[in-house]
Scaffold this motif. Structure first.
Motif, PDB file in Angstrom:
ATOM      1  N   CYS A   1       1.834   7.681  -7.219  1.00  0.00           N
ATOM      2  CA  CYS A   1       1.852   6.456  -7.458  1.00  0.00           C
ATOM      3  C   CYS A   1       1.586   6.027  -8.201  1.00  0.00           C
ATOM      4  CB  CYS A   1       3.382   6.220  -6.257  1.00  0.00           C
ATOM      5  SG  CYS A   1       4.510   7.215  -5.993  1.00  0.00           S
ATOM      6  N   THR A   2       0.529   4.882  -6.872  1.00  0.00           N
ATOM      7  CA  THR A   2       0.246   4.172  -7.467  1.00  0.00           C
ATOM      8  C   THR A   2      -1.171   4.584  -7.857  1.00  0.00           C
ATOM      9  OG1 THR A   2      -2.066   4.367  -5.330  1.00  0.00           O
ATOM     10  CG2 THR A   2       0.438   3.120  -4.840  1.00  0.00           C
ATOM     11  N   GLY A   3      -2.015   3.412  -8.342  1.00  0.00           N
ATOM     12  CA  GLY A   3      -3.433   3.684  -9.205  1.00  0.00           C
ATOM     13  C   GLY A   3      -4.421   3.724  -7.759  1.00  0.00           C
ATOM     14  N   TYR A   4      -4.042   3.218  -7.053  1.00  0.00           N
ATOM     15  CA  TYR A   4      -4.727   4.106  -5.377  1.00  0.00           C
ATOM     16  C   TYR A   4      -5.217   1.995  -5.044  1.00  0.00           C
ATOM     17  CZ  TYR A   4      -6.039   8.432  -5.828  1.00  0.00           C
ATOM     18  OH  TYR A   4      -5.186   9.604  -6.227  1.00  0.00           O
ATOM     19  N   VAL A   5      -5.387   1.166  -6.579  1.00  0.00           N
ATOM     20  CA  VAL A   5      -5.263  -0.524  -6.103  1.00  0.00           C
ATOM     21  C   VAL A   5      -4.610  -1.125  -4.476  1.00  0.00           C
ATOM     22  CG1 VAL A   5      -5.728  -3.219  -6.825  1.00  0.00           C
ATOM     23  CG2 VAL A   5      -6.125  -0.665  -8.333  1.00  0.00           C
ATOM     24  N   GLN A   6      -3.778  -1.087  -4.779  1.00  0.00           N
ATOM     25  CA  GLN A   6      -3.340  -1.757  -3.373  1.00  0.00           C
ATOM     26  C   GLN A   6      -3.081  -1.399  -2.098  1.00  0.00           C
ATOM     27  OE1 GLN A   6       0.197  -1.437  -5.995  1.00  0.00           O
ATOM     28  NE2 GLN A   6       0.375  -4.310  -5.764  1.00  0.00           N
TER      29      GLN A   6
ATOM     30  N   GLY B   1       5.400   6.986  -0.099  1.00  0.00           N
ATOM     31  CA  GLY B   1       5.335   7.122   0.567  1.00  0.00           C
ATOM     32  C   GLY B   1       4.571   8.829   1.495  1.00  0.00           C
ATOM     33  N   PHE B   2       4.360   9.211   0.740  1.00  0.00           N
ATOM     34  CA  PHE B   2       4.065  11.035   0.495  1.00  0.00           C
ATOM     35  C   PHE B   2       3.188  10.768   1.244  1.00  0.00           C
ATOM     36  CE2 PHE B   2       3.589  15.824   0.743  1.00  0.00           C
ATOM     37  CZ  PHE B   2       5.165  15.974   0.894  1.00  0.00           C
ATOM     38  N   CYS B   3       1.904  10.129   0.506  1.00  0.00           N
ATOM     39  CA  CYS B   3       0.517  10.589   0.757  1.00  0.00           C
ATOM     40  C   CYS B   3       0.100   9.101   1.813  1.00  0.00           C
ATOM     41  CB  CYS B   3      -0.569   9.868  -0.294  1.00  0.00           C
ATOM     42  SG  CYS B   3      -0.036   8.100  -1.098  1.00  0.00           S
ATOM     43  N   THR B   4       1.049   8.379   2.198  1.00  0.00           N
ATOM     44  CA  THR B   4       0.437   6.851   3.181  1.00  0.00           C
ATOM     45  C   THR B   4       0.267   8.053   5.038  1.00  0.00           C
ATOM     46  OG1 THR B   4       1.885   5.826   2.483  1.00  0.00           O
ATOM     47  CG2 THR B   4       1.577   4.826   3.953  1.00  0.00           C
ATOM     48  N   SER B   5       0.615   8.295   5.122  1.00  0.00           N
ATOM     49  CA  SER B   5       0.374   9.022   6.904  1.00  0.00           C
ATOM     50  C   SER B   5      -1.294   9.773   6.245  1.00  0.00           C
ATOM     51  CB  SER B   5       1.283   9.357   7.395  1.00  0.00           C
ATOM     52  OG  SER B   5       1.208  10.428   6.775  1.00  0.00           O
ATOM     53  N   GLY B   6      -1.068   9.863   5.702  1.00  0.00           N
ATOM     54  CA  GLY B   6      -2.997  10.558   5.854  1.00  0.00           C
ATOM     55  C   GLY B   6      -3.851   9.993   5.115  1.00  0.00           C
ATOM     56  N   MET B   7      -3.791   9.476   3.948  1.00  0.00           N
ATOM     57  CA  MET B   7      -4.947   7.982   3.548  1.00  0.00           C
ATOM     58  C   MET B   7      -4.818   7.077   5.015  1.00  0.00           C
ATOM     59  SD  MET B   7      -5.524   7.437   0.231  1.00  0.00           S
ATOM     60  CE  MET B   7      -4.345   7.952  -0.835  1.00  0.00           C
ATOM     61  N   ILE B   8      -4.093   6.765   5.601  1.00  0.00           N
ATOM     62  CA  ILE B   8      -4.171   6.215   6.658  1.00  0.00           C
ATOM     63  C   ILE B   8      -4.310   6.582   7.848  1.00  0.00           C
ATOM     64  CG2 ILE B   8      -3.257   4.670   8.801  1.00  0.00           C
ATOM     65  CD1 ILE B   8      -0.093   3.737   6.699  1.00  0.00           C
ATOM     66  N   MET B   9      -4.365   7.270   8.093  1.00  0.00           N
ATOM     67  CA  MET B   9      -5.381   8.662   8.962  1.00  0.00           C
ATOM     68  C   MET B   9      -7.300   8.408   8.392  1.00  0.00           C
ATOM     69  SD  MET B   9      -3.533   9.059  11.476  1.00  0.00           S
ATOM     70  CE  MET B   9      -5.032   9.194  12.584  1.00  0.00           C
ATOM     71  N   SER B  10      -6.957   9.042   7.123  1.00  0.00           N
ATOM     72  CA  SER B  10      -8.538   8.701   6.575  1.00  0.00           C
ATOM     73  C   SER B  10      -8.991   7.555   6.374  1.00  0.00           C
ATOM     74  CB  SER B  10      -8.816   9.374   4.875  1.00  0.00           C
ATOM     75  OG  SER B  10      -7.938  10.581   4.815  1.00  0.00           O
ATOM     76  N   ALA B  11      -8.544   6.465   6.436  1.00  0.00           N
ATOM     77  CA  ALA B  11      -8.743   5.314   6.150  1.00  0.00           C
ATOM     78  C   ALA B  11      -9.470   4.905   8.125  1.00  0.00           C
ATOM     79  CB  ALA B  11      -8.315   4.105   5.906  1.00  0.00           C
ATOM     80  N   ARG B  12      -8.356   5.393   8.593  1.00  0.00           N
ATOM     81  CA  ARG B  12      -8.612   5.161  10.286  1.00  0.00           C
ATOM     82  C   ARG B  12      -9.829   5.513  10.731  1.00  0.00           C
ATOM     83  NH1 ARG B  12      -7.849   1.479  12.874  1.00  0.00           N
ATOM     84  NH2 ARG B  12      -9.458   1.967  12.720  1.00  0.00           N
ATOM     85  N   SER B  13     -10.162   6.999  10.624  1.00  0.00           N
ATOM     86  CA  SER B  13     -11.546   7.354  10.505  1.00  0.00           C
ATOM     87  C   SER B  13     -12.600   6.491   9.760  1.00  0.00           C
ATOM     88  CB  SER B  13     -11.567   8.544   9.681  1.00  0.00           C
ATOM     89  OG  SER B  13     -12.464   9.089  10.303  1.00  0.00           O
TER      90      SER B  13
ATOM     91  N   GLY C   1       0.630  -1.220  -0.162  1.00  0.00           N
ATOM     92  CA  GLY C   1       0.306  -0.260   0.202  1.00  0.00           C
ATOM     93  C   GLY C   1       0.904   1.318   0.301  1.00  0.00           C
ATOM     94  N   VAL C   2       2.244   0.744  -0.080  1.00  0.00           N
ATOM     95  CA  VAL C   2       3.314   1.986   0.263  1.00  0.00           C
ATOM     96  C   VAL C   2       4.072   2.172  -0.970  1.00  0.00           C
ATOM     97  CG1 VAL C   2       4.414   3.343   1.303  1.00  0.00           C
ATOM     98  CG2 VAL C   2       3.569   1.873   3.064  1.00  0.00           C
ATOM     99  N   GLN C   3       4.238   3.212  -1.956  1.00  0.00           N
ATOM    100  CA  GLN C   3       5.000   3.565  -2.918  1.00  0.00           C
ATOM    101  C   GLN C   3       6.399   4.014  -1.850  1.00  0.00           C
ATOM    102  OE1 GLN C   3       4.241   2.427  -6.661  1.00  0.00           O
ATOM    103  NE2 GLN C   3       5.957   3.406  -7.366  1.00  0.00           N
TER     104      GLN C   3
END
Lengths: 285, 156
Positions: free
Chosen positions: B139-144, B103-115, B99-101
């Protein structure tokens, strides 16, 4: 350089005192999703920001003899309200398409209206719902129909000593079937190329009353009365709705401009196509 | 510039600081508290790299005026693991499922997912995609990312 004082009044009276004291040096901020961006981009440089977030008693959605929505109700509150979803459907659809969840958690209905973008997602639904803006000043309250509230891009009739405190919607509008379509390139985090909202009051299969409103079709959100009048008394059927689309997209009703996001002819075309679709969606809902 | 005093709960601890009133929550987290998990991408509330949770709701910390944080509860990516350092199921799922490539979006992505998972423990794909619609990944196509969130939800 960005430099301002940030004031956090706890009551409307305090807000009015601060507005009087700081005059044109001050700017009001609610959710901050527009104002903070303008400041960061260098387009606004207030010396004082007066925050309305402390006015927690303006954060409500109620129904009694009318629908009352406090100016500080967030888009997320409107999106998740079962009452708004069932009885003011177009507004729920508009609010739920503002920005992203993060933006909707911060941004307020009052802020969206006072920012007065020609593309505001809540504007067309509020026009369809005959909303009234309740403006308060130290001298008292005045009520402005939302249709008269917008006077140009980023311009409203709200005076410098006034605060928008509530949006009121007449209870009979709850009988209308309403819908909003944000026609945009992406499904989120975007502005509409054209926004269309339709409200239909059906009696048996006849259109007893109708509302049609457009955003990004003119310098302000607009209602399309010629098309509304055409619908009244007609049967609710595809041919009639298509005709309303033709009327609304004619140059007498809307004159969308060419812009970065899209050329005017396409907006016109989409008004024609979307009005019957949105009307159908409203009634089928 | 006259500073303002703020006191709030940050990842479970009561903290305070004196900061300029013009600072955003993001700048305060990164510079006053040295929590650099939340990132500044666009800086205007469009990309979601700065997403943190305030009083149970995700916000764009890059446009959140810090004087408003006084008295509130803030959770950042640094606050998701428990005191022993065991990662949140979302963090583990992102690591194990690519789910990480960058990594720049990852922490924000995980916080939205956590919520999302806090409100809805078994979201479908549409709900997952809507939940991260304010978080841009280049980076990704969001799939992973979507798969990682789905796996975390099913494991929890």
């Amino acid at each position: 350089m960005i430099d301002y004082e940030y004031l956090k009044p706890a009551s409307l009276d305090e807000v009015f005192d601060l507005m009087k004291k700081h005059g044109s040096k001050a700017e009001l901020v609610a959710g901050g999703t527009d104002v903070m961006v303008f400041i960061k981009q260098g387009n606004h440089s207030p010396e004082v920001l007066i925050s309305l977030r402390g006015l927690t008693d303006l954060c409500y959605i109620q129904k009694n003899s009318a629908y009352h929505i406090g100016a500080l109700a967030t888009h997320r509150m409107l999106e998740q309200s079962q009452l708004v979803k069932e009885e003011l459907t177009a507004l729920q659809q508009g609010s739920s398409q503002v920005g992203s969840i993060q933006v909707r958690n911060m941004g307020t209905l009052g802020g969206n209206i006072c920012n007065a973008a020609p593309s505001a997602d809540t504007a067309a639904p509020l026009l369809v719902l005959d909303a009234v803006a309740v403006l308060q000043s130290p001298e008292g309250q005045r009520r402005v129909p939302i249709e008269e509230f917008f006077i140009g891009p980023s311009e409203t009739v709200k005076k410098n000593d006034e605060v928008l405190v509530e949006i009121e919607i007449p209870s009979e509008m709850g009988r209308f079937k309403t819908a909003y379509c944000k026609h945009a390139r992406r499904q989120a985090m975007t502005l509409p190329i054209i926004g269309v909202s339709v409200g239909i009051l059906l009696e048996k299969d006849v259109i007893a009353d109708a509302r049609i409103a457009l955003t990004v079709a003119a310098p302000t959100p607009i209602r399309v009365r010629q098309a509304e009048d055409f619908l009244k008394g007609k049967p609710f059927e595809e041919g009639v709705l298509k005709e309303a689309g033709e009327i609304a997209s004619s140059p007498e009703c809307c004159m969308p401009r060419d812009s970065l996001r899209c050329e005017g002819w396409y907006r016109e075309e989409m008004v024609r196509i979307l009005i019957p679709r949105v009307a159908m969606a409203a009634v089928e809902e | 510039m006259k500073k303002v005093s703020i006191s709030f709960t940050l990842n479970g601890d009561t903290v305070s600081a004196e900061v300029p009133p013009t600072w955003t929550l993001l700048k305060t987290l990164r510079e006053a508290f040295e929590l650099t998990g939340a990132k500044e991408g666009c800086g205007v509330g469009e990309c979601g790299a700065c997403t943190v949770i305030v009083d149970g709701q995700t916000v764009n910390a890059c446009i959140y005026p810090v004087p408003e944080i006084d008295g509130r509860h803030v959770t950042t990516i640094e606050g998701l693991a428990d005191k022993e350092g065991n990662l949140d199921p979302l963090q583990t799922a992102f690591l194990e499922n690519n789910g990480v490539q960058c990594g720049f979006c990852t922490s924000g992505m995980i916080m939205s997912a956590r919520s999302l998972l806090d409100d809805n423990s078994s979201p479908n794909e549409d709900e997952i995609r809507t939940a991260i619609s304010g978080n841009i990944c280049r980076c990704t196509g969001y799939v992973q990312i979507v798969e990682s969130i789905d796996i975390a939800a099913k494991k929890a």
